[in-house]
Design a protein around this motif. Structure first.
Motif, short mmCIF file in Angstrom:
data_model
loop_
_atom_site.label_atom_id
_atom_site.label_comp_id
_atom_site.label_asym_id
_atom_site.label_seq_id
_atom_site.Cartn_x
_atom_site.Cartn_y
_atom_site.Cartn_z
N SER A 241 7.99 -1.61 -4.03
CA SER A 241 6.94 -2.39 -3.35
C SER A 241 6.54 -1.74 -2.03
CB SER A 241 7.42 -3.83 -3.11
OG SER A 241 8.48 -3.87 -2.19
N VAL A 242 7.51 -1.08 -1.35
CA VAL A 242 7.20 -0.34 -0.12
C VAL A 242 6.26 0.81 -0.45
CG1 VAL A 242 8.17 1.18 1.67
CG2 VAL A 242 9.34 -0.95 1.07
N ILE A 243 6.55 1.54 -1.53
CA ILE A 243 5.69 2.63 -1.98
C ILE A 243 4.30 2.11 -2.33
CG2 ILE A 243 5.35 4.44 -3.72
CD1 ILE A 243 7.69 5.08 -1.94
N GLN A 244 4.26 0.99 -3.03
CA GLN A 244 2.98 0.41 -3.45
C GLN A 244 2.12 0.07 -2.23
OE1 GLN A 244 3.48 -2.74 -6.26
NE2 GLN A 244 1.30 -2.96 -6.65
N ASN A 245 2.74 -0.51 -1.22
CA ASN A 245 2.01 -0.84 0.01
C ASN A 245 1.51 0.42 0.71
OD1 ASN A 245 1.21 -2.90 2.07
ND2 ASN A 245 2.63 -1.71 3.33
N TYR A 246 2.35 1.46 0.71
CA TYR A 246 1.99 2.74 1.33
C TYR A 246 0.76 3.35 0.65
CZ TYR A 246 2.55 7.83 2.16
OH TYR A 246 2.35 9.17 2.44
N LEU A 247 0.67 3.19 -0.66
CA LEU A 247 -0.41 3.83 -1.43
C LEU A 247 -1.74 3.08 -1.37
CD1 LEU A 247 1.63 4.86 -4.60
CD2 LEU A 247 0.81 6.36 -2.79
N THR A 248 -1.74 1.89 -0.79
CA THR A 248 -3.00 1.13 -0.72
C THR A 248 -4.06 1.84 0.12
OG1 THR A 248 -2.13 -0.16 1.14
CG2 THR A 248 -1.90 -1.11 -1.07
N ASN A 249 -3.64 2.76 0.97
CA ASN A 249 -4.58 3.48 1.84
C ASN A 249 -5.21 4.69 1.17
OD1 ASN A 249 -4.01 1.75 4.08
ND2 ASN A 249 -2.12 2.89 4.45
N PHE A 250 -4.88 4.94 -0.10
CA PHE A 250 -5.36 6.15 -0.76
C PHE A 250 -6.09 5.83 -2.06
CE2 PHE A 250 -1.53 7.09 1.64
CZ PHE A 250 -1.95 8.14 2.45
N ASN A 251 -7.17 6.56 -2.28
CA ASN A 251 -7.94 6.42 -3.51
C ASN A 251 -7.47 7.52 -4.46
OD1 ASN A 251 -9.95 6.58 -5.57
ND2 ASN A 251 -11.38 5.52 -4.24
N ILE A 252 -6.62 7.15 -5.40
CA ILE A 252 -6.00 8.14 -6.30
C ILE A 252 -7.05 8.82 -7.17
CG2 ILE A 252 -4.30 8.50 -8.11
CD1 ILE A 252 -3.15 7.71 -5.37
N VAL A 253 -8.06 8.05 -7.60
CA VAL A 253 -9.11 8.63 -8.44
C VAL A 253 -9.84 9.74 -7.68
CG1 VAL A 253 -11.29 8.17 -9.63
CG2 VAL A 253 -9.41 6.52 -9.78
N THR A 254 -10.12 9.49 -6.41
CA THR A 254 -10.80 10.50 -5.58
C THR A 254 -9.96 11.76 -5.46
OG1 THR A 254 -11.98 8.84 -4.29
CG2 THR A 254 -11.72 11.01 -3.28
N GLU B 160 3.92 7.99 -11.18
CA GLU B 160 3.41 9.12 -11.94
C GLU B 160 1.92 8.94 -12.13
OE1 GLU B 160 5.17 9.31 -15.81
OE2 GLU B 160 5.17 7.14 -16.06
N ILE B 161 1.25 10.03 -12.45
CA ILE B 161 -0.20 9.97 -12.65
C ILE B 161 -0.51 10.52 -14.03
CG2 ILE B 161 -2.42 10.92 -11.91
CD1 ILE B 161 -1.40 10.78 -9.06
N LYS B 162 -1.27 9.75 -14.79
CA LYS B 162 -1.68 10.18 -16.12
C LYS B 162 -3.19 10.04 -16.22
CE LYS B 162 2.61 9.19 -18.62
NZ LYS B 162 3.24 8.47 -19.75
N ASN B 163 -3.84 11.19 -16.45
CA ASN B 163 -5.30 11.22 -16.55
C ASN B 163 -5.97 10.55 -15.36
OD1 ASN B 163 -5.18 12.47 -19.13
ND2 ASN B 163 -4.77 10.46 -20.05
N GLY B 164 -5.41 10.79 -14.17
CA GLY B 164 -6.01 10.26 -12.95
C GLY B 164 -5.63 8.82 -12.64
N GLU B 165 -4.83 8.20 -13.49
CA GLU B 165 -4.43 6.80 -13.27
C GLU B 165 -3.03 6.75 -12.67
OE1 GLU B 165 -3.74 2.61 -15.73
OE2 GLU B 165 -4.32 4.44 -16.79
N LEU B 166 -2.89 5.96 -11.61
CA LEU B 166 -1.61 5.79 -10.95
C LEU B 166 -0.75 4.79 -11.71
CD1 LEU B 166 0.29 6.22 -8.48
CD2 LEU B 166 -0.91 4.30 -7.40
N LEU B 167 0.48 5.19 -12.07
CA LEU B 167 1.41 4.32 -12.79
C LEU B 167 2.72 4.23 -12.02
CD1 LEU B 167 0.87 5.71 -16.40
CD2 LEU B 167 -0.21 3.69 -15.41
N PHE B 168 3.27 3.03 -11.94
CA PHE B 168 4.56 2.85 -11.28
C PHE B 168 5.67 2.89 -12.33
CE2 PHE B 168 1.81 1.46 -7.94
CZ PHE B 168 2.51 1.75 -6.77
N ILE B 169 6.71 3.65 -12.03
CA ILE B 169 7.85 3.78 -12.93
C ILE B 169 8.66 2.49 -12.87
CG2 ILE B 169 9.97 5.07 -13.41
CD1 ILE B 169 8.57 7.50 -12.08
N SER B 170 8.99 1.94 -14.03
CA SER B 170 9.73 0.67 -14.10
C SER B 170 11.10 0.82 -13.45
CB SER B 170 9.88 0.24 -15.56
OG SER B 170 10.63 -0.95 -15.64
N LYS B 171 11.46 -0.14 -12.61
CA LYS B 171 12.75 -0.13 -11.93
C LYS B 171 13.53 -1.38 -12.27
CE LYS B 171 12.11 3.74 -9.77
NZ LYS B 171 12.96 4.92 -10.07
#
Length: 439
Positions: free
Chosen positions: A187-200, A166-177
């Motif tokens: 962790s697969v999702i986290q690795n996938y997201l390393t290529n993206f600048n969420i703030v941008t 989820e994103i709150k005020n531009g900050e990427l947060l991972f939902i607890s599992k």
């Protein structure tokens, strides 16, 4: 002796109170001996970690513990001590093929501890669900990938991302599992997201909001920020949207030119249909105002629906916060539908004889009565889902034991200057159909 998710779910339900063995036997459609085996299995591991065991007395199961203890217990169980369900296997396969490059079927087999034929069966079952998205897992050149309509694939990626981030005020947060596969999937999702600048990406959404001189709903801004992730990923792979039915109309809008100008910071200018596709979503965010309104509509529906079935089924659903929250959680994806393009991934598959027909008919009447509160009428599978939730709460209440302490306190409060009508009224209110009124 390996554990499974069903056994963890039994512990989770027992945290809310004692339940009879027959309740779980009926819920999981297995014999009571099977549930006894599950309890023995659980107790073996609970004992290993010096935790309270599940007790069985006069056919009633009890576990005196807490949610914190359960979470800690689940975390201590290793993959070698766990058996994955079919649903867990399917979701694990889907997440890997959606978000992980060079996924190897041998790695999936090894992690899930199943054979190649089992994986093939899981993929066939998964493809039945993916048909709802016009998508399919196919094998080609010794590899497997998802093929189908580009827009539908991006929507599917969005829906799965919403389960983990989820994103709150531009900050990427991972939902607890909690469960093993969920943590690996995260962790697969986290690795996938390393290529993206969420703030941008979030700032791009804010720039569009400012340029259009409108106010986007917070949910909408967060959603569009997340949707830009699979959009850019697919563009990078040259998987493009190449047509738009109302493109000529959209191109006449001044909003289109303003949105395109900002999106050009992250998308090549020659990809006209990508800009048109995103423009329609952005303008829907303030022309239709669907996001805040849909959430309010869902809440209003639950309010009236729970009132209606409380009367028709003679059961107090209205004051049950857990019941209303469970329905809200199921219906909330309606908030994320943009011009009917976003749909739930999982559709409830229910055999007609798996629920009470009387409850179903009364639920259906209540739904049809309250449907006018929603922009989109309920589908049959949604009515069935509500039936099963309602039936579950009725069964849970009927299976609860009478608290002797509560009964004694009620008697003590009434033994002096007994007001018989008041006493009986309180008894019937608290214990409902557990007392037969034969006066």
């Amino acid at each position: 002796m390996s554990l499974n998710k069903k056994e963890f779910n039994i512990l989770d339900e027992l945290l809310n109170g004692d339940l009879p063995l027959s309740y779980f036997s009926q819920k999981y459609r297995v014999g009571e001996r099977n549930i006894r085996y599950s309890i023995d299995n659980l107790n073996f591991y609970l004992n290993r970690f010096s935790l309270n065991k599940v007790t069985l007395k006069k056919g009633v199961l009890s576990w005196k513990s807490s949610q914190t203890t359960l979470n800690s217990f689940v975390e201590k169980i290793t993959v070698d001590e766990y058996i994955f369900s079919k649903e867990e296997r399917k979701n694990y396969i889907l997440i890997n093929y959606l978000f992980s490059e060079n996924t190897k079927i041998t790695d999936i087999e090894r992690y899930l501890k199943v054979s190649r034929p089992t994986i093939k069966k899981d993929i066939l079952a998964l493809n039945l669900e993916l048909k709802n998205f016009d998508l399919e897992l196919i094998r080609e050149n010794n590899s497997i990938f998802i093929k189908g309509k580009e827009k539908k694939l991006r929507h599917l990626k969005l829906l799965k991302l919403l389960e983990y981030i989820e994103i709150k005020n531009g900050e990427l947060l991972f939902i607890s599992k909690l469960y093993l596969t969920e943590k690996i999937e995260s962790s697969v999702i986290q690795n996938y997201l390393t290529n993206f600048n969420i703030v941008t990406l979030y700032n791009i959404v804010l720039k569009i909001e400012k340029k259009l001189k409108v106010t986007f709903d917070t949910n909408f801004k967060n959603l569009m920020c997340i949707y830009l992730i699979p959009t850019l990923e697919r563009i990078e792979k040259n998987r493009l949207i190449l047509k738009k039915n109302n493109s000529e109309f959209l191109k006449t809008l001044n909003d289109y030119r303003l949105i395109k100008d900002i999106l050009s910071e992250i998308i090549p200018q020659n990809l006209e249909f990508e800009f048109l596709h995103l423009t329609e979503y952005f303008i829907s965010g303030y022309y239709s105002h669907n996001f805040s309104e849909n959430l309010l509509l869902v809440q209003n529906f639950i309010e009236e629906f729970s009132k209606s079935i409380s009367v028709s089924l003679s059961f107090d659903f209205y004051t049950s916060n857990s019941y209303r929250e469970e329905i809200l959680k199921y219906l909330l994806p309606a908030v994320y539908r943009i011009k009917n393009n976003f749909f739930l991934l999982k559709k409830e598959k229910t055999v007609m004889n798996s629920f009470d027909k009387v409850i179903y008919e009364k639920i259906k009447i209540a739904v049809l009565t309250c449907n006018s509160l929603l922009e989109e009428p309920f589908r049959e599978e949604e009515i069935i889902y509500l039936t099963k939730i309602s039936q579950k709460y009725i069964e849970m209440e009927n299976n609860k034991e009478i608290s002797l302490t509560k009964l004694l306190n009620l008697i003590k409060d009434s033994c002096i200057n007994l007001n018989e009508d008041k006493f009986v009224s309180e008894l019937l209110t608290i214990y409902k159909n557990k007392i037969y009124d034969d006066r």
